[in-house]
Design a protein around this motif. Structure first.
Motif, PDB file in Angstrom:
ATOM      1  N   ASP A   1       0.834  -1.205   0.000  1.00 22.80           N
ATOM      2  CA  ASP A   1       0.000   0.000   0.000  1.00 22.80           C
ATOM      3  C   ASP A   1       0.867   1.253   0.000  1.00 22.80           C
ATOM      4  N   VAL A   2       1.960   1.212   0.739  1.00 25.38           N
ATOM      5  CA  VAL A   2       2.887   2.357   0.766  1.00 25.38           C
ATOM      6  C   VAL A   2       3.387   2.623  -0.650  1.00 25.38           C
ATOM      7  N   GLU A   3       3.794   1.556  -1.353  1.00 27.39           N
ATOM      8  CA  GLU A   3       4.300   1.714  -2.722  1.00 27.39           C
ATOM      9  C   GLU A   3       3.206   2.251  -3.648  1.00 27.39           C
ATOM     10  N   ARG A   4       1.988   1.753  -3.489  1.00 34.94           N
ATOM     11  CA  ARG A   4       0.847   2.249  -4.282  1.00 34.94           C
ATOM     12  C   ARG A   4       0.629   3.735  -4.029  1.00 34.94           C
ATOM     13  N   LEU A   5       0.671   4.125  -2.756  1.00 34.59           N
ATOM     14  CA  LEU A   5       0.436   5.522  -2.391  1.00 34.59           C
ATOM     15  C   LEU A   5       1.557   6.442  -2.863  1.00 34.59           C
ATOM     16  N   MET A   6       2.754   5.912  -2.978  1.00 45.50           N
ATOM     17  CA  MET A   6       3.874   6.716  -3.484  1.00 45.50           C
ATOM     18  C   MET A   6       3.665   7.122  -4.945  1.00 45.50           C
ATOM     19  N   LEU A   7       2.772   6.441  -5.629  1.00 39.51           N
ATOM     20  CA  LEU A   7       2.466   6.762  -7.035  1.00 39.51           C
ATOM     21  C   LEU A   7       1.187   7.581  -7.183  1.00 39.51           C
ATOM     22  N   ASP A   8       0.514   7.842  -6.063  1.00 38.95           N
ATOM     23  CA  ASP A   8      -0.778   8.522  -6.076  1.00 38.95           C
ATOM     24  C   ASP A   8      -0.590  10.042  -6.117  1.00 38.95           C
ATOM     25  N   GLU A   9      -0.943  10.649  -7.248  1.00 45.04           N
ATOM     26  CA  GLU A   9      -0.764  12.097  -7.410  1.00 45.04           C
ATOM     27  C   GLU A   9      -1.787  12.908  -6.623  1.00 45.04           C
ATOM     28  N   GLY A  10      -2.782  12.236  -6.057  1.00 45.50           N
ATOM     29  CA  GLY A  10      -3.813  12.934  -5.292  1.00 45.50           C
ATOM     30  C   GLY A  10      -3.404  13.284  -3.876  1.00 45.50           C
ATOM     31  N   ILE A  11      -2.220  12.815  -3.446  1.00 42.01           N
ATOM     32  CA  ILE A  11      -1.736  13.095  -2.095  1.00 42.01           C
ATOM     33  C   ILE A  11      -0.301  13.611  -2.148  1.00 42.01           C
ATOM     34  N   ILE A  12       0.224  14.006  -1.006  1.00 38.82           N
ATOM     35  CA  ILE A  12       1.636  14.369  -0.908  1.00 38.82           C
ATOM     36  C   ILE A  12       2.414  13.057  -0.865  1.00 38.82           C
ATOM     37  N   ARG A  13       3.251  12.842  -1.846  1.00 40.09           N
ATOM     38  CA  ARG A  13       3.956  11.561  -1.953  1.00 40.09           C
ATOM     39  C   ARG A  13       5.272  11.614  -1.183  1.00 40.09           C
ATOM     40  N   ASN A  14       5.136  11.566   0.104  1.00 38.70           N
ATOM     41  CA  ASN A  14       6.276  11.576   1.010  1.00 38.70           C
ATOM     42  C   ASN A  14       6.223  10.259   1.788  1.00 38.70           C
ATOM     43  N   ARG A  15       7.208   9.417   1.565  1.00 41.38           N
ATOM     44  CA  ARG A  15       7.217   8.073   2.159  1.00 41.38           C
ATOM     45  C   ARG A  15       7.092   8.118   3.678  1.00 41.38           C
ATOM     46  N   LEU A  16       7.813   9.026   4.325  1.00 40.31           N
ATOM     47  CA  LEU A  16       7.762   9.103   5.785  1.00 40.31           C
ATOM     48  C   LEU A  16       6.368   9.486   6.278  1.00 40.31           C
ATOM     49  N   LYS A  17       5.726  10.422   5.578  1.00 39.47           N
ATOM     50  CA  LYS A  17       4.380  10.838   5.978  1.00 39.47           C
ATOM     51  C   LYS A  17       3.355   9.730   5.730  1.00 39.47           C
TER      52      LYS A  17
END
Length: 191
Positions: free
Chosen positions: A79-95
């Motif tokens: 899910d983290v990897e999926r979210l890192m590609l999501d332009e709808g959010i701030i793509r900051n791994r730590l956050k």
């Protein structure tokens, strides 16, 4: 102008900002789902402007399971990897990782206090929102002993991206601290 609407000085002319200020900011939150939403958004805001987060709010809603803490707590590394590609959010791994971890901690606090709202209210004088009477934006602090205490306790519990300044902004947003300026149009409806 006699009919000019006066709002808190941080509100600009952006309709999204005005709607947020007039309808949400400083209104006491009494349900944990909304409380979790604000926790996610405030944590994401660290180092950024609030309008940036407001513009991505729907992206966050979609990305983080409608702000369902239970569902978010079950997110995996995939899910983290999926979210890192999501332009709808701030793509900051730590956050992103902090949001997932914070969801798990949020649920622990709920179990301990009955609700996250109860937890936060346990810090408030007599469990009631703090009502300030600021005349100007320059009087409003970035943090207080209250936000220091809550932030310190949350950090001890393992929460991330929730320092005292973010904590104070969170308390303002969820209406646990009323910092609408005394001449703001919203002042009377939040007291």
């Amino acid at each position: 102008m006699a009919n000019e609407i006066i709002r808190c000085g941080w509100v600009n002319n952006d309709p999204l900002y005005i709607k947020y200020h007039d309808e949400e900011w400083g209104t006491e939150v009494i349900d944990d789902k909304t409380m979790f939403e604000f926790l996610v958004l405030e944590s994401a805001q660290a180092g950024l402007s609030w309008i940036t987060i407001l513009r991505k709010r729907e992206g966050y809603r979609k990305a983080f399971a409608g702000f369902d803490a239970k569902k978010v707590s079950l997110f995996t590394e995939q899910d983290v990897e999926r979210l890192m590609l999501d332009e709808g959010i701030i793509r900051n791994r730590l956050k992103i990782k902090a949001t997932i971890s914070n969801a798990r901690l949020f649920l622990e606090v709920q179990r301990e206090f009955g609700s996250f709202c109860n937890y936060l209210k346990s810090f408030l004088p007599e469990g009631k929102p703090v009502v300030n009477h600021w005349k100007t934006l320059s009087e409003v602090p970035a943090s207080t002993p209250l936000s220091d205490a809550i932030s310190k306790d949350m950090k001890k519990r393992g929460f991330k991206f929730f320092g005292t300044t973010i904590c104070y902004a969170h308390l303002q947003a969820v209406g646990y601290v009323n910092d609408h300026l005394i001449d703001c149009v919203c002042r009377t409806k939040t007291e």
